[in-house]
Design a protein around this motif. Structure first.
Motif, PDB file in Angstrom:
ATOM      1  N   LEU A 123       0.973  -1.271  -0.013  1.00  0.00           N
ATOM      2  CA  LEU A 123       0.003   0.162   0.090  1.00  0.00           C
ATOM      3  C   LEU A 123       0.871   1.221   0.040  1.00  0.00           C
ATOM      4  O   LEU A 123       0.507   2.184  -0.655  1.00  0.00           O
ATOM      5  CB  LEU A 123      -0.875   0.145   1.214  1.00  0.00           C
ATOM      6  CG  LEU A 123      -1.819   1.161   1.246  1.00  0.00           C
ATOM      7  CD1 LEU A 123      -3.050   1.083   0.196  1.00  0.00           C
ATOM      8  CD2 LEU A 123      -2.494   1.454   2.558  1.00  0.00           C
ATOM      9  N   CYS A 124       1.753   1.153   0.612  1.00  0.00           N
ATOM     10  CA  CYS A 124       2.998   2.619   0.871  1.00  0.00           C
ATOM     11  C   CYS A 124       3.638   2.681  -0.551  1.00  0.00           C
ATOM     12  O   CYS A 124       3.632   3.760  -0.997  1.00  0.00           O
ATOM     13  CB  CYS A 124       3.899   1.827   1.833  1.00  0.00           C
ATOM     14  SG  CYS A 124       4.957   3.228   2.369  1.00  0.00           S
ATOM     15  N   VAL A 143      -5.314   5.957  -1.826  1.00  0.00           N
ATOM     16  CA  VAL A 143      -5.561   6.035  -3.096  1.00  0.00           C
ATOM     17  C   VAL A 143      -4.678   5.955  -4.250  1.00  0.00           C
ATOM     18  O   VAL A 143      -3.525   6.353  -4.070  1.00  0.00           O
ATOM     19  CB  VAL A 143      -6.174   7.699  -3.335  1.00  0.00           C
ATOM     20  CG1 VAL A 143      -6.598   7.951  -4.783  1.00  0.00           C
ATOM     21  CG2 VAL A 143      -7.259   8.058  -2.446  1.00  0.00           C
ATOM     22  N   VAL A 144      -4.727   5.142  -5.242  1.00  0.00           N
ATOM     23  CA  VAL A 144      -3.770   4.633  -6.156  1.00  0.00           C
ATOM     24  C   VAL A 144      -4.103   5.548  -7.250  1.00  0.00           C
ATOM     25  O   VAL A 144      -5.153   5.228  -8.216  1.00  0.00           O
ATOM     26  CB  VAL A 144      -3.937   3.148  -6.381  1.00  0.00           C
ATOM     27  CG1 VAL A 144      -2.863   2.551  -7.320  1.00  0.00           C
ATOM     28  CG2 VAL A 144      -3.967   2.373  -4.965  1.00  0.00           C
ATOM     29  N   LYS A 145      -3.046   6.108  -7.712  1.00  0.00           N
ATOM     30  CA  LYS A 145      -3.236   7.087  -8.855  1.00  0.00           C
ATOM     31  C   LYS A 145      -2.655   6.336 -10.083  1.00  0.00           C
ATOM     32  O   LYS A 145      -1.379   5.849 -10.047  1.00  0.00           O
ATOM     33  CB  LYS A 145      -2.553   8.338  -8.889  1.00  0.00           C
ATOM     34  CG  LYS A 145      -3.358   9.152  -7.743  1.00  0.00           C
ATOM     35  CD  LYS A 145      -3.560  10.651  -8.199  1.00  0.00           C
ATOM     36  CE  LYS A 145      -4.620  11.329  -7.346  1.00  0.00           C
ATOM     37  NZ  LYS A 145      -4.052  11.842  -6.192  1.00  0.00           N
ATOM     38  N   ASP A 202      -4.921   8.351 -15.866  1.00  0.00           N
ATOM     39  CA  ASP A 202      -5.673   9.588 -15.705  1.00  0.00           C
ATOM     40  C   ASP A 202      -6.737   9.428 -14.629  1.00  0.00           C
ATOM     41  O   ASP A 202      -7.574  10.061 -14.224  1.00  0.00           O
ATOM     42  CB  ASP A 202      -6.364  10.001 -16.939  1.00  0.00           C
ATOM     43  CG  ASP A 202      -5.458  11.070 -17.718  1.00  0.00           C
ATOM     44  OD1 ASP A 202      -4.412  11.304 -17.150  1.00  0.00           O
ATOM     45  OD2 ASP A 202      -5.617  10.947 -18.774  1.00  0.00           O
ATOM     46  N   SER A 203      -6.797   8.175 -14.005  1.00  0.00           N
ATOM     47  CA  SER A 203      -7.851   7.558 -12.985  1.00  0.00           C
ATOM     48  C   SER A 203      -7.109   7.372 -11.817  1.00  0.00           C
ATOM     49  O   SER A 203      -6.142   7.257 -11.380  1.00  0.00           O
ATOM     50  CB  SER A 203      -8.664   6.341 -13.525  1.00  0.00           C
ATOM     51  OG  SER A 203      -8.150   5.383 -13.554  1.00  0.00           O
ATOM     52  N   SER A 204      -7.977   7.002 -11.155  1.00  0.00           N
ATOM     53  CA  SER A 204      -7.654   6.262  -9.445  1.00  0.00           C
ATOM     54  C   SER A 204      -8.471   5.228  -8.989  1.00  0.00           C
ATOM     55  O   SER A 204      -9.663   5.051  -9.460  1.00  0.00           O
ATOM     56  CB  SER A 204      -7.190   7.362  -8.684  1.00  0.00           C
ATOM     57  OG  SER A 204      -8.740   8.223  -8.281  1.00  0.00           O
ATOM     58  N   PHE A 205      -7.994   4.657  -8.094  1.00  0.00           N
ATOM     59  CA  PHE A 205      -8.906   3.619  -7.146  1.00  0.00           C
ATOM     60  C   PHE A 205      -8.334   3.537  -5.835  1.00  0.00           C
ATOM     61  O   PHE A 205      -7.421   3.971  -5.537  1.00  0.00           O
ATOM     62  CB  PHE A 205      -8.897   2.259  -8.172  1.00  0.00           C
ATOM     63  CG  PHE A 205      -7.880   1.602  -8.111  1.00  0.00           C
ATOM     64  CD1 PHE A 205      -7.068   0.856  -7.006  1.00  0.00           C
ATOM     65  CD2 PHE A 205      -7.032   1.477  -9.152  1.00  0.00           C
ATOM     66  CE1 PHE A 205      -6.088   0.137  -7.032  1.00  0.00           C
ATOM     67  CE2 PHE A 205      -5.839   0.863  -9.401  1.00  0.00           C
ATOM     68  CZ  PHE A 205      -5.210   0.076  -8.408  1.00  0.00           C
TER      69      PHE A 205
END
Ligand SMILES: Nc1nc2c(ncn2[C@@H]2O[C@H](COP(=O)(O)OP(=O)(O)OP(=O)(O)O)[C@@H](O)[C@H]2O)c(=O)[nH]1
Ligand SMILES: [Mg+2]
Length: 325
Positions: A173-174, A197-199, A202-205
């Motif tokens: 996660l880090c 938040v994972v970028k 152009d999106s993220s989850f």
């Protein structure tokens, strides 16, 4: 402290009483009725706020009430409404009354009124008619609602990181987000769920790191399974495996057993062999693959970052195809 379940008692204020009064002025011998209405009691509203992470605000404040509406006064003066109270809770909070879900606040600013304040009573001015010029009645304010409600947090994330303690969930996660969970080489370093938040492109989850599971978690062993609720909404689970451990296959099965006991057995799962930078991992992985009869394993090192990008790209694709389908 990570508080994710709490029962609170809410009591909305009563309405103010309507007033009974008659105009009294020097040169007006028979003034008409001029009693004003009572004000409304304040509502109690629960609202999802992205700045709240847990339900800690309610750990020590379990009784919440709003003020009563003011009583009406003579000269047709209305009593003041009492202000509403807005209780801020994390996004993903479920609200239950008598064990039944009455709201699921899963978007920022979602809100529900859990207790309505009482309406104010009408003053006697409202009761005057052509035939009843001297109304000697005024209404009492209505009682505000009072009840117990239960708040239960279910974090909102797209993917959940699961695995044995020490498998490297927090390290991953880090690496993939700005979240900074504690990382250490002993089990149960993570004691509360954490979102990152994972970028990507152009999106993220959103990924959720939860405390490690062990065999018997559903029976309360280790940290128990109380945090599994927080991945109940995720679409995909990343099952992390410490591949340098020669018992990795039996640990993998043990975790899957716990997941199925929690009805998460059918959730889409990506098997991730971690710690591939360690010497023994290659041989263990070979062995593991033979037993699993599946080629769909991602081999990474969360520590060095090797092949983590491929994994994240794959997750993104899966999430997108879910959205499309
Ligand atoms: N060599 C190596 N060590 C790793 C890797 N990933 C994690 N570690 C180490 O493994 C230990 C445990 O990592 P964590 O990320 O805290 O593991 P966890 O799964 O979050 O553990 P819990 O929170 O206790 O369940 C730490 O000492 C990490 O530095 C890796 O890819 N390679
Ligand atoms: Mg951890």
């Amino acid at each position: 402290m990570f508080i994710d379940n709490v029962t609170i008692h809410v009591k909305a204020g009563d309405g103010g009483n309507g007033c009974m009064s008659f105009r009294r002025e020097k040169h007006v011998p028979k003034g008409g009725p001029d009693g004003g209405d009572g004000g409304k009691g304040g509502d109690i509203i629960v609202e999802a706020d992205p700045h709240q992470r847990t339900l800690i605000n309610f750990a020590h404040k379990k009784h919440i009430k709003t003020k009563h509406g003011q009583h009406g006064k003579g000269k047709k003066m209305f009593g003041r409404n009492s202000p509403d109270i807005i209780l801020k809770v994390p996004v993903g909070t479920i609200i239950k009354e008598h064990g039944k879900i009455i709201a699921d606040l899963c978007h920022p600013a979602d809100r529900i009124t859990v207790a309505y304040g009482g309406r104010g009573g009408k003053g006697n001015a409202k009761f005057a008619t052509a035939t009843r010029r001297v109304p000697r009645i005024a209404e009492k304010g209505k009682e505000g609602e009072e009840k117990d409600i239960r708040l239960e947090l279910r974090l909102i994330a797209d993917i959940g990181l699961v695995g044995y303690p020490n498998s490297g969930k927090s390290t991953l996660l880090c690496r993939i987000s700005h979240a900074r969970p504690k990382i250490a080489d002993y089990p149960f370093t993570t004691t509360e769920p954490l979102l990152g938040v994972v970028k990507i492109h152009d999106s993220s989850f959103v990924a959720a790191d939860i405390p490690g599971l062990i065999e018997g978690a559903s029976k309360g062993k280790g940290m128990g399974n109380k945090f599994l609720a927080h991945i109940s909404r995720t679409k995909i689970l990343l099952h992390l495996i410490d591949m340098s451990d020669e018992n990795s296959y039996s640990k993998f099965n043990a975790i899957n057993k716990e997941l199925s006991l929690y009805n998460l057995g059918n959730r889409e799962q990506i098997v991730v062999a971690n710690k591939m930078d360690i010497n023994t991992s290659q041989a263990n992985l070979k062995d593991f693959k033979k037993k699993l009869h599946s080629k769909g394993i991602f081999a990474i090192s969360a520590l060095t970052g090797k092949d983590v990008k491929d994994l994240i790209n794959h997750v993104e694709k899966l999430l997108n195809s879910e959205k499309a389908g």
